[in-house]
Every structure is written in C-alpha cells, then in structure tokens.
Design a protein around this motif. Sequence first.
Motif, PDB file in Angstrom:
ATOM      1  N   SER A 714      54.996 -29.933  -7.520  1.00 26.65           N
ATOM      2  CA  SER A 714      55.666 -30.815  -8.504  1.00 26.65           C
ATOM      3  C   SER A 714      56.551 -30.341  -8.872  1.00 26.65           C
ATOM      4  N   THR A 715      56.671 -28.904  -9.316  1.00 27.11           N
ATOM      5  CA  THR A 715      57.557 -28.231 -10.457  1.00 27.11           C
ATOM      6  C   THR A 715      58.598 -27.294  -9.396  1.00 27.11           C
ATOM      7  N   ALA A 716      58.576 -27.752  -8.300  1.00 25.18           N
ATOM      8  CA  ALA A 716      59.027 -26.082  -7.342  1.00 25.18           C
ATOM      9  C   ALA A 716      60.820 -26.724  -7.653  1.00 25.18           C
ATOM     10  N   ALA A 717      61.867 -25.292  -6.958  1.00 17.64           N
ATOM     11  CA  ALA A 717      62.755 -25.287  -6.865  1.00 17.64           C
ATOM     12  C   ALA A 717      63.484 -26.396  -5.604  1.00 17.64           C
ATOM     13  N   ASN A 718      64.233 -27.939  -6.551  1.00 19.28           N
ATOM     14  CA  ASN A 718      64.825 -28.429  -5.040  1.00 19.28           C
ATOM     15  C   ASN A 718      65.520 -29.342  -4.968  1.00 19.28           C
ATOM     16  N   SER A 719      66.094 -29.650  -6.073  1.00 16.68           N
ATOM     17  CA  SER A 719      68.025 -29.831  -5.835  1.00 16.68           C
ATOM     18  C   SER A 719      68.322 -30.446  -7.317  1.00 16.68           C
ATOM     19  N   GLY A 720      69.590 -30.984  -7.823  1.00 19.27           N
ATOM     20  CA  GLY A 720      70.261 -31.131  -8.423  1.00 19.27           C
ATOM     21  C   GLY A 720      71.428 -29.974  -9.382  1.00 19.27           C
ATOM     22  N   ASP A 721      71.925 -29.992  -9.934  1.00 19.88           N
ATOM     23  CA  ASP A 721      72.608 -29.168 -10.278  1.00 19.88           C
ATOM     24  C   ASP A 721      72.160 -28.325 -11.586  1.00 19.88           C
ATOM     25  N   ARG A 722      71.136 -28.528 -11.684  1.00 16.49           N
ATOM     26  CA  ARG A 722      70.457 -27.854 -12.780  1.00 16.49           C
ATOM     27  C   ARG A 722      69.969 -26.225 -12.127  1.00 16.49           C
ATOM     28  N   TRP A 723      69.634 -26.546 -10.717  1.00 19.37           N
ATOM     29  CA  TRP A 723      69.380 -25.161 -10.359  1.00 19.37           C
ATOM     30  C   TRP A 723      70.717 -24.451 -10.508  1.00 19.37           C
ATOM     31  N   PHE A 724      71.874 -24.900 -10.598  1.00 14.75           N
ATOM     32  CA  PHE A 724      73.438 -24.371 -10.366  1.00 14.75           C
ATOM     33  C   PHE A 724      73.255 -23.306 -11.759  1.00 14.75           C
ATOM     34  N   GLU A 725      72.728 -23.866 -13.035  1.00 14.55           N
ATOM     35  CA  GLU A 725      72.790 -23.570 -14.145  1.00 14.55           C
ATOM     36  C   GLU A 725      71.830 -22.393 -13.871  1.00 14.55           C
ATOM     37  N   VAL A 726      70.529 -22.795 -13.660  1.00 12.24           N
ATOM     38  CA  VAL A 726      69.722 -21.405 -13.875  1.00 12.24           C
ATOM     39  C   VAL A 726      70.142 -20.400 -13.132  1.00 12.24           C
ATOM     40  N   VAL A 727      70.322 -20.538 -11.819  1.00 13.66           N
ATOM     41  CA  VAL A 727      70.638 -18.903 -11.062  1.00 13.66           C
ATOM     42  C   VAL A 727      72.747 -19.078 -11.757  1.00 13.66           C
ATOM     43  N   ARG A 728      73.135 -19.535 -12.215  1.00 10.91           N
ATOM     44  CA  ARG A 728      73.965 -18.779 -12.553  1.00 10.91           C
ATOM     45  C   ARG A 728      73.860 -17.271 -13.788  1.00 10.91           C
ATOM     46  N   ASP A 729      72.769 -18.183 -14.581  1.00  6.92           N
ATOM     47  CA  ASP A 729      72.385 -17.493 -16.013  1.00  6.92           C
ATOM     48  C   ASP A 729      71.272 -16.051 -15.322  1.00  6.92           C
ATOM     49  N   LEU A 730      71.045 -16.299 -14.214  1.00 10.81           N
ATOM     50  CA  LEU A 730      70.237 -15.289 -13.716  1.00 10.81           C
ATOM     51  C   LEU A 730      70.955 -14.696 -13.110  1.00 10.81           C
ATOM     52  N   MET A 731      71.935 -14.859 -12.316  1.00 11.29           N
ATOM     53  CA  MET A 731      72.867 -14.020 -11.966  1.00 11.29           C
ATOM     54  C   MET A 731      73.441 -12.775 -12.537  1.00 11.29           C
ATOM     55  N   SER A 732      73.778 -13.222 -13.714  1.00 13.12           N
ATOM     56  CA  SER A 732      74.089 -11.835 -15.133  1.00 13.12           C
ATOM     57  C   SER A 732      72.651 -11.021 -15.630  1.00 13.12           C
ATOM     58  N   LYS A 733      71.702 -11.625 -14.646  1.00 13.36           N
ATOM     59  CA  LYS A 733      70.414 -10.619 -15.334  1.00 13.36           C
ATOM     60  C   LYS A 733      69.849 -10.599 -14.074  1.00 13.36           C
ATOM     61  N   PRO A 734      70.087  -9.152 -13.817  1.00 12.22           N
ATOM     62  CA  PRO A 734      70.194  -8.646 -11.869  1.00 12.22           C
ATOM     63  C   PRO A 734      67.918  -8.141 -12.694  1.00 12.22           C
ATOM     64  N   ASN A 735      67.858  -8.052 -13.871  1.00 10.19           N
ATOM     65  CA  ASN A 735      66.140  -7.831 -13.312  1.00 10.19           C
ATOM     66  C   ASN A 735      65.244  -8.250 -13.720  1.00 10.19           C
ATOM     67  N   ASP A 736      65.845  -9.706 -14.373  1.00  3.42           N
ATOM     68  CA  ASP A 736      65.048 -10.968 -14.958  1.00  3.42           C
ATOM     69  C   ASP A 736      64.004 -11.296 -13.809  1.00  3.42           C
ATOM     70  N   PRO A 737      62.462 -10.842 -14.469  1.00  2.00           N
ATOM     71  CA  PRO A 737      61.266 -11.225 -13.927  1.00  2.00           C
ATOM     72  C   PRO A 737      61.359 -12.324 -12.984  1.00  2.00           C
ATOM     73  N   PHE A 738      62.227 -13.206 -12.659  1.00  2.00           N
ATOM     74  CA  PHE A 738      62.556 -14.070 -12.193  1.00  2.00           C
ATOM     75  C   PHE A 738      63.048 -13.575 -10.417  1.00  2.00           C
ATOM     76  N   TRP A 739      63.412 -12.895 -10.935  1.00  2.00           N
ATOM     77  CA  TRP A 739      63.537 -11.916  -9.835  1.00  2.00           C
ATOM     78  C   TRP A 739      62.548 -11.585  -9.164  1.00  2.00           C
TER      79      TRP A 739
END
Length: 899
Positions: A714-739
Amino acid sequence: MTVDVGTQTAPAPKPRKRHRWLRVLLILLLVLVLVIVGFALAVRYWFPGRSFPQTAGSIQVPGLSAPVDVLRDEFGVPQIYADTPSDLFMGQGYVSAQDRFFEMDFRRHITAGRISEMVGSGQLKTDKFLRTMGWRATAQLEYDSLPARYQVVVDAYTAGVNAWISEHGGTSASLEYLVIGALTRGYTIEPWTPADSLAWLKALAYDLRENMDTEALRTVLAKTLSPAQIKQLYPPYPYDRNATIQRAAGVQDPTSGAQAAPLPDGQLVRPASAYVLPAGASEPVQSAGSAATNSSARLGGQSSVGIGSENGTVLDSDALDSMLALLGTHSAEMGSNNWVIGGDLVDTGRSLVANDPHLGPAMPSLWSQVGLHCRTVDDACPYDVAGFALAGVPGIIIGHNAAAAWAVTNTGADTTDLFLEKVEGDTYLVDGKPRPLQTRTEEIRYPGGSQTITVRATEHGPLLSDLPDTDFPAVGQDAAVPAGSPPRGDGYGVALNWTALRPGTSFQALVDIWTAANWADFRKAGARFDALPQNLVFADTQGNIGFQIPGLIPIRSGFDGNSPAPGWDSKVRWTGYIPADRLPSFYNPPNKWVITANQVLVQPGYPYKIGAGYNYGYRAQRILDLVREKTANGSKSLSLADSQAIQSDTQMPFAPFLVPYLLDVKAGADVQQAVDLLRTWDFRQPVDSPEAAYFNAVWLHLLQRTFGDQLTGSTAANSGDRWFEVVRDLMSKPNDPFWDDVSTPETETRDTILVAAMTDAFTELKNRLGEDSARWKWGDIHTLKLVATPLGESGIGPIEGLFNRGPFPVAGGYQSVAVNSYDASKGYEVDHVASMRMTVDVGGWDSSVWVNLTGASGHAYSSHYLDQFPLWQTAQNPPWSFTPDAVDKATQERLTLTP
C-alpha cells in the motif's frame, strides 16, 4: 447316392459391442456439443435481446397522470418530456431501469453492505466494512428528513423504477441475472426504495473523500522510515511554479478574482455533532450501489467475489478495488478538470463551461446522459435540464438548464479523521472517564447462510479497527501518541469521524441547482453540498461566471488532521465547520476565467485548513498556459473547438524537467538508440509515439528502482503528481539515501539509478515490442480494458467475455490534461480516465458537445453498450441537443409512457 447341398452363404458376423458403444458415445458427444453451442448462441444472441428495452411505440406505466414522451437520438440518449414533476421523474426512473437496472441493483447492494446476498459469501469481508460504515441506514435518515418538495422527486423516481421492476425479472431484466441466478440459487429482484437512491451519494462522498488513507499510510511508513524521509514523500505544494485557484478568501486577487459576497441567507453551517448511529440497523436493509476506490481497498479490506458458494468462491477479485468500481476507482491519481471561460474571451461572445471528471474506468460508464424537460416551464413544473446523471439517482449531477451551466471537480477537502480510542470492554475513555460504546448488530446474509456482526462506535464514529482484514488494527498498534496517553495494550481502537456519516442535504443541493437561474440561486443551492465538497464553476446566459466551494469542512482543535488523533482527550476535536461565506468563492473575476484541476485552492494566508488531498498543479498549470495562449491580449479568440483540444492535450508534464537529466547520463550503446528518441520529443503522448513508450517505461522503472526496496504494498510509488515533486527534489540531491538500494552491498547514487532505469526500460520494451525502438508504440502497452463489475472480474473467461470490452490503445498518461493514468507499481494498463467530456456553449445550448466513456446502455450486446467509446478514444465529442427543435431533429426513436 449323391446329395447336393447347394451353395451356402456364411452368416455375417455380429458387430462388436465396443463399436456400438463408440457410436453411442460419438452421438452423445455431438449432442453435448450442439447443446453447448446452442446455449452459447442463446447467451450471445437470444438472452441479451430479451432484456433490451422497448424504445418506440407506447408502454402503459401505472401511476402516471399524463403521457410522458421519451425521445432518443442515434446514441440512445433519452430526452424526457412531461407535464408535472412527478410524471417527469417517474419517467426518468422507468427509463433508468430500462437502460441500467443491473448496475443500479448492484450499486444498492454495495451501499447497503449486502453484496453477499447477490454474489455469495466471498464478499463477507467487504459487507462487514460497509455495514460498519452504515451508508444505507444514514441515507434512510436523510430521506426521512427531506422536505416534501424534495421527497416528491425521489418518490416519483422510485415509483418509475418499481413500475419497470413489476414487469421484468431474470433475463428479461438483464443478461447478468442469468449468471447470478444460476450460481446463487434463486436470487430475486426487490422493490426499489428512496434510500437506495440517496445511499449512492454516500458512495460518491466516500470515493471523493481525502486524507483518511494518508493518515493510515503515514502510520505504516513510520515503522520503517524516519520523520524526515516521510516528509520527503509528502512535499509541499509548488506555489512558485503551479497555479492555485485563489490566493486567500476575502482578499482581492488580481489573478483569480475577488471574493464573492456572503450567501444571501447567511451561514449554512451546522454544528459538529456526535456520530449518528443508524436507526433500525439490526434489520437487514434494502440494497444499494457500487462506487469506486483503489486506495480504499487496502483499508476497506480485500477479498474475493464469491458467487454460488457458501464456503469457497467461484469469482475472484479485490474487494473495494472492484466492488466500488462503477464510479471509478479512487486511485492515487484522483482528479478532474473543469473550467469556465467568460464570453469576452470566446469567439462567439458566449461563455464556455468544460468538464471531464477523472475516475476509474467502468463498463458501463458511471454516467448516464439524459434531458429532463417540463413541457411548460413554470412554478408548478420548473425543470428544464440536461446533462450527466447517475443511474439510480434522480435528476442530473453535471450539466445545464435553460439559464446556466455548471461543472465540478473534487476539492480534495479533508472531511475525515481517524481517532485513536482507548477501548476497555464495552467502554472507551474520554478525559480519564469511561463512556459506553454505542453498539448495534447486523445480520449479513448469503446463499446458504448468514453471519451476525456487532458494530461498535464512539462519539467520533464507527470503530474500523474491529475489522481484522484491514490496515486499521495496525494503525491502532503503531500510531504515535503524545506523552501521558493511556496504555496501548494490544492496540488502540480506531474510529472514523466523517461528515457523510451524518444525515445531510446534498440531494437538496442537486434539486435546487437544476432551477438555478443566476449566481445567487446557484451559490445558495451549491452550499448544501454538505458531504460532497466540490469545486463548482458556473456561467449564466447574462455573461456572468463564478466559482465556489461548498461543503462541511471541519475546523480542528488540538490536531491538524494529518495523523490519527487521540480520542481520549476532549480538547482534541472538531469544533465546527468552516463558515460557508468564508469558503473560497468569487464572481466575475477580472481575468475572465476560472480553472480547477484539483490543485491547491488558496495560497498561504487562508485561515482554515481545507484539505490535504490536492494534486500538485501540473494539469492546472498546463490548462492555464493553453488558455493564455488562446486569449493573449484579451482577444476573443478561444473557440469551443479549442476547449475540446485542451481536454485532449497529452503532454507529459514532468518530461520537460526529467528528460535533460536522462540525456546527460551515459547508458550502454544498445540503450542509447532509445535514449536518442527523447532528444527531439515534444513531450506529447499519442498512441503511436515511441518516445512516450520509452519515457513512461523509464519513469516506471525509475520509481521502482528508487523506492521499491523500501516502499511496497500500500505504500508503493504508484501514480499521481506527488511523485513528480518527490523525484524533482531528489534530483538535486544525487547522494540522497533514497537513491541507494538497501538490498545491495553497493551504495547507489542518482546517476546509477537513472542508468539502471533507462536500461531496464529498454530491455522491457525490446522484449515486448521488438528490437527497433523507432517502431515502438505507446498504445501497444498503454491500454484500457473496460471491466464490468462484478461478473467481468470473475476469473471465468467465457463469463468475462460476455461483459468486458478491450483492451484498447489510448493516448495520454500521468497527469496530462487527457488523463489516462496507470499504477506504476503494477504496469502501464490504464486505471484512471476522463469518465466523460463536455463543453457547454452557454446560451447557444445546441452547439454544446459531450461524450460518454462507453454508451447509454448497460445491456451487453446492445448497440449502445459501447458506441460512444470510439469517439471518446479519438477525442471526438458529438453534438448535445437541448432545445425542442434540436431534440426533435436529432430524434431517431420515440416512446410514449402512458397512464
């Protein structure tokens, strides 16, 4: 002596016994094959035809006071004419049953928590959830409190449905009853009741509610992620990039317009009250409806449809995922578009109102098109409306009358809260003192037996934690609580406080909107949408346009509604609702348009919390940009055709941001041929686009590579533009633990994951679509299957084949204006669509256009079962006739219902 014995012929040998039996066996097999083929042909050609409605000539309908005319166009869409409100809505009830009765019957079994009676014991889990919610009993309370002029409408509709039921049963009602009758041993159709109609509005409200799932999911995430990581997964709205609807209520806004005046009759606000325990709920109630909900399925429990089996199941599907699918699934990609463009910017000088609600696909479509006309419009019979209705509910939901048009999208208002309760025996604690739980028993029947459950409730609402097949018990075990809270023990109870669990006035709002002739009428009527907060846009024939949000939206004290609240503290509570005249609203804004697409409603500074279920504004901003292109310098250049083109825009809104990153990293030589497709891509997603196929595959694998090691189920990354914003933020953090993939010994970074996702996408599409990436087509993997609930999800191929249609290739995708979204945790198959489209020419009514997802009929093999889908699929919208002359000209069949 010689004896002549003559010539003797030897007797023929007797046939072997086994040959005789072989011939008999072959004959029996041939007879069996003929019987099977004959039955199959009967199911395909004879049984369906038995239920097709009579659409020409005349039919006697007891209860009418005068003839009612039903005129149908080439798509079978009915326009109904009568002399009195009672005859008009009785006619609609009869026609609704003609076209869609099985859908109506199944819906009422959904909302009543009586699915098991219809399809078997496999749905007991879902019925327990629905009985605990108590939709049908609350709807009965609403009906009992309706003023007489509203009861007339629903009573007449009910009488029309029952007039049809009295003449039809089994396969003469619908083909589905052939299957259900055979497998559930003697299912019979019951009379329709007014509460069956009103209960469907509860299902709508549940589908459009927000934040209940998020409260539970945050609790689940907190078990494995830090608060900082959870915050990353729920980023703030990008106010600097994407439009809101209004800056702050009561503040002049040069972009969106001025705050409207208070309602003519002041505040329509009722104080918060305790949960109303449905009266008489110990008795089995009449059935009611199907709605929609993907995300609710994980909370409402998952089970399988069991038809004809007391212990096992014959049909398999997910519980609320499928059972609430007629409205369309309430997926993470919940959305809709609407807009109103003032006549000053339109080439005709008349305003345009557009709408395309985004919901889960269903077969037949959620919507039914209809026109409802008093032959003489006056105070005694004031109705002259047309638009999109819900089968089983009188009147229309979206459309226009002779003076004004309206459209809706979901606000994302937070009207639900989970309260943790310290339950001890048959009591719960408030401020350290025990209070008695409210209880009632419910008997759930199914073929061959029954089961009794006890529903318990606190002052906040029903205890959903009593449902073991949901996530709610885990919420009670894991949710964070303040210091000094009562001991958790085996887990706190979890109660649901929700505005729709109180009798409300949403049906009254509908009836009043049908006759709204101006902004004051519309604003007053719309405010009654208590449990259905919506973004309502409006335009009238005088050139006025407006926007309002109605509904009961709680004011919270002691908590913010983002996580389960401690119910044992009386200071943590709802203190009332946002006053109706303080909800965002404006009239004739300076820019001459209003655009809503589930974005945030107001910018910071608004004094109340409206909701947390918004989208992040990508669709809204794209629509705004396209409108600005057509209306530059205030010119009257936007046309009705332009409005339709905006609805069918397929640009992938996140691609312009992500593609440069993909082009900047180096993948393998074989992968590079696919990457190079993106260099000249215009970011649109037609069905024949190889670029769209590759980009969406990269996006799916990027989400899975980045989050799949930590977010599942139920927590999986699925759809919706919330994930656009999540990934947009991560792109500026190339070493973030989520990667980093926690399942490997290496430490992955942004570029590692980008290359891996690009490679995964190439490998997948090469295997599925061939070596030559230039020949890939988005529509070959991005397909829509129209599934009929419940039999279309049976797992039995021949039965599914009777009712389902597709799969079909479709354009668009994630958060494009033409939303045809998919769940990236599962694949590219479409689970979210524009359930209909309309553009209304306000005042030039007969120039308006509309299209339904499927067709007017719910009868499989009817010529109107799927006849509008090819138009929907190719972004075409047929004419929408309204005036008597235009309707008469478009009419192909005439039926008269006579007393």
